[in-house]
Design an enzyme around this catalytic site. Structure first.
Site, mmCIF file in Angstrom:
data_model
loop_
_atom_site.group_PDB
_atom_site.id
_atom_site.type_symbol
_atom_site.label_atom_id
_atom_site.label_comp_id
_atom_site.label_asym_id
_atom_site.label_seq_id
_atom_site.Cartn_x
_atom_site.Cartn_y
_atom_site.Cartn_z
ATOM 1 N N ARG A 38 32.070 28.312 36.701
ATOM 2 C CA ARG A 38 31.476 27.350 35.768
ATOM 3 C C ARG A 38 29.982 27.592 35.762
ATOM 4 O O ARG A 38 29.307 27.375 36.753
ATOM 5 C CB ARG A 38 31.798 25.923 36.217
ATOM 6 C CG ARG A 38 31.255 24.852 35.294
ATOM 7 C CD ARG A 38 31.768 23.466 35.708
ATOM 8 N NE ARG A 38 31.333 22.454 34.776
ATOM 9 C CZ ARG A 38 30.159 21.829 34.870
ATOM 10 N NH1 ARG A 38 29.338 22.090 35.845
ATOM 11 N NH2 ARG A 38 29.819 20.919 33.967
ATOM 12 N N SER A 71 39.808 19.341 30.557
ATOM 13 C CA SER A 71 39.298 18.108 31.164
ATOM 14 C C SER A 71 39.745 16.917 30.334
ATOM 15 O O SER A 71 39.648 16.953 29.104
ATOM 16 C CB SER A 71 37.765 18.101 31.174
ATOM 17 O OG SER A 71 37.266 19.212 31.856
ATOM 18 N N LYS A 93 27.729 17.329 36.858
ATOM 19 C CA LYS A 93 27.949 17.595 35.435
ATOM 20 C C LYS A 93 26.972 16.727 34.648
ATOM 21 O O LYS A 93 26.903 15.520 34.885
ATOM 22 C CB LYS A 93 29.391 17.233 35.096
ATOM 23 C CG LYS A 93 29.874 17.695 33.747
ATOM 24 C CD LYS A 93 31.353 17.389 33.586
ATOM 25 C CE LYS A 93 31.874 17.886 32.257
ATOM 26 N NZ LYS A 93 33.319 17.724 32.144
HETATM 27 N N1 3NM Z 1 34.042 18.066 35.644
HETATM 28 P P1 3NM Z 1 31.216 17.182 42.147
HETATM 29 S S1 3NM Z 1 33.280 16.046 36.956
HETATM 30 C C1 3NM Z 1 32.767 19.965 36.627
HETATM 31 O O1 3NM Z 1 35.178 14.762 35.044
HETATM 32 C C2 3NM Z 1 33.137 18.548 36.565
HETATM 33 O O2 3NM Z 1 35.742 16.561 34.019
HETATM 34 C C3 3NM Z 1 34.209 16.743 35.733
HETATM 35 O O3 3NM Z 1 31.338 18.004 40.806
HETATM 36 C C4 3NM Z 1 35.104 15.968 34.857
HETATM 37 O O4 3NM Z 1 32.419 17.429 42.953
HETATM 38 C C5 3NM Z 1 32.619 17.543 37.372
HETATM 39 O O5 3NM Z 1 29.984 17.787 42.791
HETATM 40 C C6 3NM Z 1 31.652 17.741 38.477
HETATM 41 O O6 3NM Z 1 31.012 15.747 41.781
HETATM 42 C C7 3NM Z 1 32.293 17.733 39.821
#
Ligand code: 3NM
Length: 210
Positions: free
Chosen positions: A37, A106, A135
């Site tokens: 990503r 997603s 994100k």
């Molecule tokens: N997608 P972390 S939240 C890449 O909700 C991503 O679809 C998300 O990172 C979604 O584990 C997210 O550091 C970030 O919070 C996840």
């Protein structure tokens, strides 16, 4: 296709450390599907990273997924792509990639989850479960209530994501998740392998008792 611990790259969480080195530790700790990503790099730079991670994931025999860039996924022969709600719609992506590639998407609402399932997604992301800074254009947390709703209704694999840490993952597993993705907690850790092992142990435990 099944997996337990979904790894996603997050280079800003490990400044000064090489991408492949960090992701290799994650795989050795139990990450069993890996997504590149990269929302900021040029096409060339993302392609270069994709090539290196394709080689790494082949070496370990795990699926390799590219976020958003279908062209790069095809060029490096990735196993699939991951799409956001604003990316190319799933049916169009399927036309380009064919029936054999993995397509994940997603989702943030049960309607989006139903639509993804109907359109033939191979898996869905369910999040952000908790607040996250990883994100940028993220929606409000969907909470474990959404995890529970998906676990009850949706039949394709789903992976819970967003703000998941070792200290709160049990709550997500109790809501019915059997696949977990954590970005900052894993790649930002001073012990990437150990952190993955701990996640995996919790996931396995939850699977055994469910
Ligand atoms: N997608 P972390 S939240 C890449 O909700 C991503 O679809 C998300 O990172 C979604 O584990 C997210 O550091 C970030 O919070 C996840």
């Amino acid at each position: 296709m099944d997996f337990r611990l979904y790894g996603i790259t997050g280079e800003r969480f490990h400044p000064g450390r090489d991408l492949v080195e960090v992701m290799e530790e994650a795989i050795q700790g139990g990450v069993d599907i890996l997504q590149l990503r990269d929302k900021t790099g040029s096409k060339r730079k993302v392609l270069e990273k994709a090539r290196r991670l394709r080689e790494l994931t082949r070496r370990y025999g795990i699926p390799f997924i590219v976020n958003d860039h279908l062209d790069i996924a095809l060029v490096v022969d990735a196993d699939g792509v991951h799409l956001g709600q604003d990316d190319l719609p799933l049916p169009e992506a399927r036309k380009i990639l064919g029936p054999d590639k993995i397509i994940g998407i997603s989702t943030h609402t049960i309607q989006e989850a139903r639509q993804a399932e109907q359109e033939g997604a191979d898996y869905i992301g369910v999040g952000p479960v908790f607040p996250t800074d990883t994100k940028s254009d993220v929606v409000d947390p969907v909470t474990t209530a959404y995890v529970r709703a998906v676990a009850e209704e949706i039949r394709i694999p789903f992976v819970a994501i967003g703000g998941i840490k070792l200290h709160n993952v049990d709550e997500v597993l109790r809501a019915g998740a059997t696949r977990i993705c954590a970005v900052s907690e894993i790649v930002g850790s001073s012990d990437v392998k150990g952190t993955c092992r701990q996640f995996l142990q919790k996931i396995e435990q939850a699977r055994e008792t469910s």
